[in-house]
Motif scaffolding. Structure first.
Motif, PDB file in Angstrom:
ATOM      1  N   ARG A   1       0.805  -1.219   0.000  1.00 41.15           N
ATOM      2  CA  ARG A   1       0.000   0.000   0.000  1.00 41.15           C
ATOM      3  C   ARG A   1       0.841   1.274   0.000  1.00 41.15           C
ATOM      4  NH1 ARG A   1      -5.048  -0.981   2.892  1.00 41.15           N
ATOM      5  NH2 ARG A   1      -5.961  -2.791   1.870  1.00 41.15           N
ATOM      6  N   ALA A   2       2.081   1.166   0.473  1.00 37.47           N
ATOM      7  CA  ALA A   2       2.934   2.364   0.563  1.00 37.47           C
ATOM      8  C   ALA A   2       3.416   2.837  -0.801  1.00 37.47           C
ATOM      9  CB  ALA A   2       4.128   2.088   1.472  1.00 37.47           C
ATOM     10  N   ILE A   3       3.149   2.044  -1.855  1.00 35.40           N
ATOM     11  CA  ILE A   3       3.598   2.419  -3.201  1.00 35.40           C
ATOM     12  C   ILE A   3       2.975   3.754  -3.623  1.00 35.40           C
ATOM     13  CG2 ILE A   3       3.376   1.780  -5.644  1.00 35.40           C
ATOM     14  CD1 ILE A   3       3.849  -1.132  -4.800  1.00 35.40           C
ATOM     15  N   SER A   4       1.671   3.923  -3.352  1.00 31.63           N
ATOM     16  CA  SER A   4       1.011   5.184  -3.700  1.00 31.63           C
ATOM     17  C   SER A   4       1.671   6.347  -2.976  1.00 31.63           C
ATOM     18  CB  SER A   4      -0.470   5.139  -3.323  1.00 31.63           C
ATOM     19  OG  SER A   4      -1.096   4.020  -3.876  1.00 31.63           O
TER      20      SER A   4
ATOM     21  N   VAL B   1       4.975   7.452  -4.549  1.00 31.46           N
ATOM     22  CA  VAL B   1       4.790   8.319  -5.721  1.00 31.46           C
ATOM     23  C   VAL B   1       4.409   9.725  -5.276  1.00 31.46           C
ATOM     24  CG1 VAL B   1       3.469   8.663  -7.843  1.00 31.46           C
ATOM     25  CG2 VAL B   1       4.184   6.358  -7.191  1.00 31.46           C
ATOM     26  N   ASP B   2       3.515   9.818  -4.274  1.00 31.37           N
ATOM     27  CA  ASP B   2       3.140  11.126  -3.728  1.00 31.37           C
ATOM     28  C   ASP B   2       4.363  11.872  -3.200  1.00 31.37           C
ATOM     29  OD1 ASP B   2       0.451  10.825  -4.253  1.00 31.37           O
ATOM     30  OD2 ASP B   2      -0.061  10.109  -2.261  1.00 31.37           O
TER      31      ASP B   2
ATOM     32  N   VAL C   1       7.568  11.523  -3.872  1.00 28.48           N
ATOM     33  CA  VAL C   1       8.484  11.941  -4.944  1.00 28.48           C
ATOM     34  C   VAL C   1       7.932  13.150  -5.691  1.00 28.48           C
ATOM     35  CG1 VAL C   1       9.435  11.227  -7.177  1.00 28.48           C
ATOM     36  CG2 VAL C   1       9.564   9.684  -5.223  1.00 28.48           C
ATOM     37  N   GLU C   2       6.630  13.133  -5.969  1.00 28.14           N
ATOM     38  CA  GLU C   2       6.036  14.245  -6.711  1.00 28.14           C
ATOM     39  C   GLU C   2       6.042  15.526  -5.880  1.00 28.14           C
ATOM     40  OE1 GLU C   2       4.791  14.554  -9.997  1.00 28.14           O
ATOM     41  OE2 GLU C   2       6.179  12.887 -10.079  1.00 28.14           O
TER      42      GLU C   2
ATOM     43  N   ARG D   1       8.143  18.834  -7.071  1.00 36.02           N
ATOM     44  CA  ARG D   1       7.421  20.043  -7.437  1.00 36.02           C
ATOM     45  C   ARG D   1       7.581  21.162  -6.418  1.00 36.02           C
ATOM     46  NH1 ARG D   1       2.880  19.107 -11.008  1.00 36.02           N
ATOM     47  NH2 ARG D   1       1.685  20.581  -9.783  1.00 36.02           N
TER      48      ARG D   1
ATOM     49  N   ILE E   1      13.619  12.040 -12.362  1.00 37.81           N
ATOM     50  CA  ILE E   1      13.374  10.625 -12.123  1.00 37.81           C
ATOM     51  C   ILE E   1      14.192   9.861 -13.161  1.00 37.81           C
ATOM     52  CG2 ILE E   1      11.641   8.799 -12.129  1.00 37.81           C
ATOM     53  CD1 ILE E   1       9.601  11.080 -11.418  1.00 37.81           C
TER      54      ILE E   1
ATOM     55  N   ILE F   1       8.097  -1.051  -5.420  1.00 37.13           N
ATOM     56  CA  ILE F   1       8.486  -0.013  -6.388  1.00 37.13           C
ATOM     57  C   ILE F   1       9.811   0.579  -5.938  1.00 37.13           C
ATOM     58  CG2 ILE F   1       7.343   1.985  -5.291  1.00 37.13           C
ATOM     59  CD1 ILE F   1       6.455   2.816  -8.169  1.00 37.13           C
TER      60      ILE F   1
ATOM     61  N   ILE G   1      12.005   4.001  -7.026  1.00 35.42           N
ATOM     62  CA  ILE G   1      12.090   5.208  -7.849  1.00 35.42           C
ATOM     63  C   ILE G   1      13.464   5.808  -7.624  1.00 35.42           C
ATOM     64  CG2 ILE G   1      11.056   7.456  -8.346  1.00 35.42           C
ATOM     65  CD1 ILE G   1       8.489   6.398  -6.922  1.00 35.42           C
TER      66      ILE G   1
ATOM     67  N   GLY H   1      -3.798   8.348  -7.646  1.00 39.84           N
ATOM     68  CA  GLY H   1      -3.987   8.316  -6.190  1.00 39.84           C
ATOM     69  C   GLY H   1      -3.773   6.947  -5.581  1.00 39.84           C
ATOM     70  N   ARG H   2      -4.715   6.546  -4.706  1.00 39.45           N
ATOM     71  CA  ARG H   2      -4.592   5.280  -3.993  1.00 39.45           C
ATOM     72  C   ARG H   2      -4.544   4.064  -4.917  1.00 39.45           C
ATOM     73  NH1 ARG H   2      -7.188   5.667   1.288  1.00 39.45           N
ATOM     74  NH2 ARG H   2      -6.253   7.502   2.245  1.00 39.45           N
TER      75      ARG H   2
ATOM     76  N   ILE I   1      -2.784   3.593  -7.358  1.00 39.75           N
ATOM     77  CA  ILE I   1      -1.451   3.337  -7.912  1.00 39.75           C
ATOM     78  C   ILE I   1      -0.905   2.006  -7.407  1.00 39.75           C
ATOM     79  CG2 ILE I   1       0.955   4.135  -7.786  1.00 39.75           C
ATOM     80  CD1 ILE I   1      -0.104   7.004  -8.003  1.00 39.75           C
ATOM     81  N   SER I   2      -1.084   1.741  -6.109  1.00 39.52           N
ATOM     82  CA  SER I   2      -0.610   0.456  -5.555  1.00 39.52           C
ATOM     83  C   SER I   2      -1.297  -0.705  -6.254  1.00 39.52           C
ATOM     84  CB  SER I   2      -0.905   0.381  -4.057  1.00 39.52           C
ATOM     85  OG  SER I   2      -0.398   1.507  -3.396  1.00 39.52           O
TER      86      SER I   2
ATOM     87  N   ILE J   1       5.750   8.323 -13.740  1.00 38.88           N
ATOM     88  CA  ILE J   1       4.921   8.865 -12.662  1.00 38.88           C
ATOM     89  C   ILE J   1       4.781  10.361 -12.863  1.00 38.88           C
ATOM     90  CG2 ILE J   1       5.593   7.030 -11.068  1.00 38.88           C
ATOM     91  CD1 ILE J   1       7.315   8.986  -9.602  1.00 38.88           C
TER      92      ILE J   1
ATOM     93  N   THR K   1       1.905  14.061 -11.951  1.00 41.00           N
ATOM     94  CA  THR K   1       0.887  14.719 -11.133  1.00 41.00           C
ATOM     95  C   THR K   1      -0.182  15.305 -12.042  1.00 41.00           C
ATOM     96  OG1 THR K   1       2.553  15.294  -9.484  1.00 41.00           O
ATOM     97  CG2 THR K   1       0.487  16.488  -9.371  1.00 41.00           C
TER      98      THR K   1
ATOM     99  N   SER L   1      -1.377  12.200  -7.642  1.00 40.99           N
ATOM    100  CA  SER L   1      -0.279  11.516  -8.325  1.00 40.99           C
ATOM    101  C   SER L   1      -0.825  10.507  -9.327  1.00 40.99           C
ATOM    102  CB  SER L   1       0.608  10.801  -7.309  1.00 40.99           C
ATOM    103  OG  SER L   1       1.136  11.710  -6.393  1.00 40.99           O
TER     104      SER L   1
END
Lengths: 128, 128
Positions: free
Chosen positions: A75-78, A81-82, A84-85, A89, A98, A120, A122, B74-75, B77-78, B103, B105, B118
């Motif tokens: 679940r931490a994959i999302s 990505v958050d 990193v973004e 930004r 990336i 994942i 990155i 969002g969620r 992604i996982s 990846i 935004t 994301s």
């Protein structure tokens, strides 16, 4: 120099319960994603707030070689990505590239009770 | 040929509540990730069970050109990573390559109430 009472508390150790704070969780809390055996330029995403990992990446990008690896499972994959973004930004204004994104599967657990979890990685590179 | 009672129900439409089923959700349910304006080789990952998307990818890989794009926000992604890994390992035995992972935004909402979400896009290519 420690008063006897403090020594006693230390020696008695943890008697269980959630209030029990040992040295290990404290040191983990102070630096997100830092575990023994994990390279210093790798940030492992877990259950902490997003900004804890974001600041860890910013610090790593500004002090290290500029190459950072962000890893997450399940679940931490999302959240990875958050994170990193947000870092790219808000803190680096696009000056953090990336360089690679890898996805894969890890097998956890003992024989007979194995389960697969997605991963994942990155890879980030700071631009000069 | 419809009995009048049925016609009446149709015309009265939806009066609200979770039991209300219109045509749109039904057509979405029958083909996962298929929306108007989305290319046929793109699978959008949402809230449906993992296997719904897995079978959609397998069908697309076997009938189309072999190039598939899996997108999520969002969620989800996982789940997108889970779906891709399940399809690659269980259905294609490694004969489906990940050609690219991007990846990014997206900004959603109207002016003044925008929020960032994301995204991930995983490009797959079937090996012969």
């Amino acid at each position: 120099m420690d008063p006897p009472s403090r020594l006693h508390v230390r020696r008695s150790g943890c008697l269980g319960g959630e209030q029990c704070l040992t040295e290990k969780p404290n040191s983990e809390r102070s630096s997100p994603g830092r575990l023994s055996g994990v390279p210093s330029n790798t940030v492992l995403i877990g259950k902490k707030p997003l900004m804890a990992y974001a600041t860890a990446i910013v610090m790593q990008a500004n002090t290290g070689s500029g190459d950072i690896s962000v890893k997450a499972r399940g679940r931490a994959i999302s959240k990875a990505v958050d994170v990193v973004e947000v870092v790219r930004r808000r803190f680096f204004d696009g000056k953090l590239d990336i360089s690679d994104v890898q996805i894969g599967t890890e097998t956890l657990g003992d024989e007979g009770q194995t389960r697969n979890v997605s991963t994942i990685e990155i890879k980030l590179k700071k631009r000069d």
